[in-house]
Write a protein that holds these residues in place. Sequence first.
Motif, PDB file in Angstrom:
ATOM      1  N   TYR A  22       0.842  -1.192   0.000  1.00 49.87           N
ATOM      2  CA  TYR A  22       0.000   0.000   0.000  1.00 49.87           C
ATOM      3  C   TYR A  22       0.880   1.246   0.000  1.00 49.87           C
ATOM      4  O   TYR A  22       1.602   1.492   0.956  1.00 49.87           O
ATOM      5  CB  TYR A  22      -0.908  -0.015   1.222  1.00 49.87           C
ATOM      6  N   TYR A  41      -0.774 -13.584   3.980  1.00 50.16           N
ATOM      7  CA  TYR A  41      -0.850 -12.197   4.434  1.00 50.16           C
ATOM      8  C   TYR A  41      -0.177 -12.065   5.796  1.00 50.16           C
ATOM      9  O   TYR A  41      -0.342 -12.898   6.676  1.00 50.16           O
ATOM     10  CB  TYR A  41      -2.312 -11.776   4.539  1.00 50.16           C
ATOM     11  N   LYS A  96       0.517  -9.391   9.008  1.00 46.75           N
ATOM     12  CA  LYS A  96       0.153  -8.138   9.647  1.00 46.75           C
ATOM     13  C   LYS A  96       1.386  -7.277   9.907  1.00 46.75           C
ATOM     14  O   LYS A  96       2.506  -7.772   9.919  1.00 46.75           O
ATOM     15  CB  LYS A  96      -0.576  -8.408  10.971  1.00 46.75           C
ATOM     16  N   ARG A 134       1.994  -4.334   3.406  1.00 43.89           N
ATOM     17  CA  ARG A 134       0.883  -4.838   2.598  1.00 43.89           C
ATOM     18  C   ARG A 134      -0.387  -4.005   2.814  1.00 43.89           C
ATOM     19  O   ARG A 134      -1.139  -3.796   1.878  1.00 43.89           O
ATOM     20  CB  ARG A 134       0.622  -6.308   2.916  1.00 43.89           C
ATOM     21  N   ASN A 135      -0.588  -3.572   4.043  1.00 40.56           N
ATOM     22  CA  ASN A 135      -1.794  -2.790   4.326  1.00 40.56           C
ATOM     23  C   ASN A 135      -1.481  -1.468   5.020  1.00 40.56           C
ATOM     24  O   ASN A 135      -2.377  -0.825   5.564  1.00 40.56           O
ATOM     25  CB  ASN A 135      -2.776  -3.592   5.179  1.00 40.56           C
ATOM     26  N   ARG A 136      -0.222  -1.054   4.999  1.00 43.64           N
ATOM     27  CA  ARG A 136       0.107   0.206   5.660  1.00 43.64           C
ATOM     28  C   ARG A 136       1.188   0.958   4.903  1.00 43.64           C
ATOM     29  O   ARG A 136       1.988   0.380   4.162  1.00 43.64           O
ATOM     30  CB  ARG A 136       0.563  -0.028   7.100  1.00 43.64           C
ATOM     31  N   SER A 191      -2.889   2.605   8.348  1.00 45.33           N
ATOM     32  CA  SER A 191      -3.168   1.180   8.146  1.00 45.33           C
ATOM     33  C   SER A 191      -4.579   0.959   7.624  1.00 45.33           C
ATOM     34  O   SER A 191      -5.529   1.559   8.131  1.00 45.33           O
ATOM     35  CB  SER A 191      -2.985   0.404   9.459  1.00 45.33           C
ATOM     36  N   ILE A 192      -4.706   0.092   6.648  1.00 40.71           N
ATOM     37  CA  ILE A 192      -6.005  -0.279   6.096  1.00 40.71           C
ATOM     38  C   ILE A 192      -6.528  -1.474   6.880  1.00 40.71           C
ATOM     39  O   ILE A 192      -5.858  -2.510   6.969  1.00 40.71           O
ATOM     40  CB  ILE A 192      -5.891  -0.663   4.610  1.00 40.71           C
ATOM     41  N   VAL A 208      -8.482  -4.866   7.610  1.00 44.05           N
ATOM     42  CA  VAL A 208      -8.875  -5.991   6.756  1.00 44.05           C
ATOM     43  C   VAL A 208      -9.834  -6.883   7.517  1.00 44.05           C
ATOM     44  O   VAL A 208      -9.871  -6.897   8.755  1.00 44.05           O
ATOM     45  CB  VAL A 208      -7.647  -6.803   6.289  1.00 44.05           C
ATOM     46  N   ILE A 231     -10.771  -5.892   2.211  1.00 45.46           N
ATOM     47  CA  ILE A 231     -10.721  -4.664   2.999  1.00 45.46           C
ATOM     48  C   ILE A 231     -11.966  -4.578   3.880  1.00 45.46           C
ATOM     49  O   ILE A 231     -13.080  -4.805   3.414  1.00 45.46           O
ATOM     50  CB  ILE A 231     -10.638  -3.437   2.075  1.00 45.46           C
ATOM     51  N   LEU A 254      -7.745  -5.997  -1.006  1.00 48.93           N
ATOM     52  CA  LEU A 254      -6.574  -5.174  -0.710  1.00 48.93           C
ATOM     53  C   LEU A 254      -5.590  -5.176  -1.872  1.00 48.93           C
ATOM     54  O   LEU A 254      -5.036  -4.136  -2.232  1.00 48.93           O
ATOM     55  CB  LEU A 254      -5.896  -5.695   0.565  1.00 48.93           C
ATOM     56  N   ASN A 293      -4.109  -1.867  -3.777  1.00 51.32           N
ATOM     57  CA  ASN A 293      -2.668  -1.606  -3.835  1.00 51.32           C
ATOM     58  C   ASN A 293      -2.172  -1.477  -5.270  1.00 51.32           C
ATOM     59  O   ASN A 293      -1.393  -0.568  -5.609  1.00 51.32           O
ATOM     60  CB  ASN A 293      -1.902  -2.739  -3.149  1.00 51.32           C
TER      61      ASN A 293
END
Length: 213
Positions: free
Chosen positions: A9, A33, A35, A39-41, A54-55, A57, A72, A114, A118
Amino acid sequence: MKVLLSSFYLAPVEYYAALFHAENVIIEIQDNYRKQSYRNRCIIGGANGPLSLSIPVEKLEKGKNRMKDIRIAEHGQWRHLHWNAIVSAYNSTPFFQYFEEDFRPFYENKFRFLHDFNEELRRLIGGFIGIETPYSYTLEYVKEPPPDMLDLRETIDPKKGSSSERPQYHQVFAQRQGFTPNLSIIDLLFNLGNEARLYLIKYPHPKVREHNI
């Protein structure tokens, strides 16, 4: 040199340097995945220092935790919070208003997965910078990359920091808190505009450069 990257991301400058200088890129979407990763931040340059966004999930289900399956979550008004944070951090940069209307829809429209979110952002940013590196996605998890492939999936990580030293560029809050390296690529883009490409040309990712010698 082929480079193996994860789907991140608004990835840091280091990621885009690797993407820019590679001959070919494979993006891993079959990995589990993880944390607290990019990947999400992403990490942007706020008025009070680096700010992590941070997204959220959806809860991971057994056997469905591959990156390509991550959904998401629609709670916490994260889109509103992220966009407000980005505007607050970069509204006074030289090029934010030039790019603003291209980024705004990402925080108004819903993306289910997600990975899709991205990658749409990556393609948008790649177009602005002029990154033309061919890319593809994994069809199965790459357990052992071949000798001609540089694996950066876990090398670029917020807990590890940047793996390379980079020269400074103009940041709007540098006089107050000093230069902050390896922030999200939007920090480079909003501060330098088209010169973001020149920055990446002049300072290639060292690991990619070593393998190309």
